[in-house]
Design an enzyme around this catalytic site. Structure first.
Site: not given
Length: 169
Positions: A52, A54, A82, A85
């Site tokens: 992701h 992040e 999410c 993360c």
């Protein structure tokens, strides 16, 4: 620079993700006013569910600092993080998280739940949402609208009627 300026940089990174066929999410890590980490969504191209935006930005910043703790750093991301993360943000000991669009399906910074409000956890970053939310959300909405249109076109090109495909489970 302002929060909006950092978010604009994250939006530029989100555009790179979109060009690569990924969900357009971008992120930057900032320390003392300087961007030290950059990332954009890449789970499809990297065959990595943890890739992701992040996570990419946190990895980049940690490498630059030579430390997995990012004390005093801020993360700017175009979409509410999410659970995965958010956990990484806590473990990295970020001072502050700033996100653009809310994510009512998987966002854990106040939308679906608020993991940063859980007092039993040992680290709590300051959280601010809604920075350039409209622009961040529009990029995501446009991306998914395009994806749906492409899917519909592929289905029609195959000779199936949309109703037939929608009824298949």
């Amino acid at each position: 620079m302002t929060d909006a300026d950092y978010m604009r940089t994250a939006l530029e990174l989100a555009r790179l993700a979109e060009v690569a066929g990924e969900v357009p999410v971008g992120a930057v890590v900032v320390k003392d006013g300087v961007i030290i980490g950059r990332g954009f969504n890449a789970p499809i191209s990297r065959h990595d569910p943890s890739a992701h935006a992040e996570m990419q930005a946190l990895r980049d910043a940690a490498q630059r600092l030579g430390n997995y703790r990012l004390v005093g750093c801020e993360l700017f991301v175009t979409l509410e993080p999410c659970l995965m993360c958010a956990g990484a943000i806590m473990h990295a000991r970020l001072k502050r998280l700033v996100y653009g669009a809310s994510d009512f399906k998987t966002g854990v910074c106040g939308s679906m739940l608020n993991i940063f409000a859980e007092r039993r956890l040992n680290h709590h970053a300051e959280v601010a949402g809604g920075v350039l939310a409209e622009e961040c959300g529009l990029m995501l909405s446009n991306f998914f609208a395009m994806r749906r249109a492409q899917k519909k076109s592929r289905i029609q090109d195959s000779g199936f009627r949309i109703e037939e495909v929608d009824n298949v489970r």
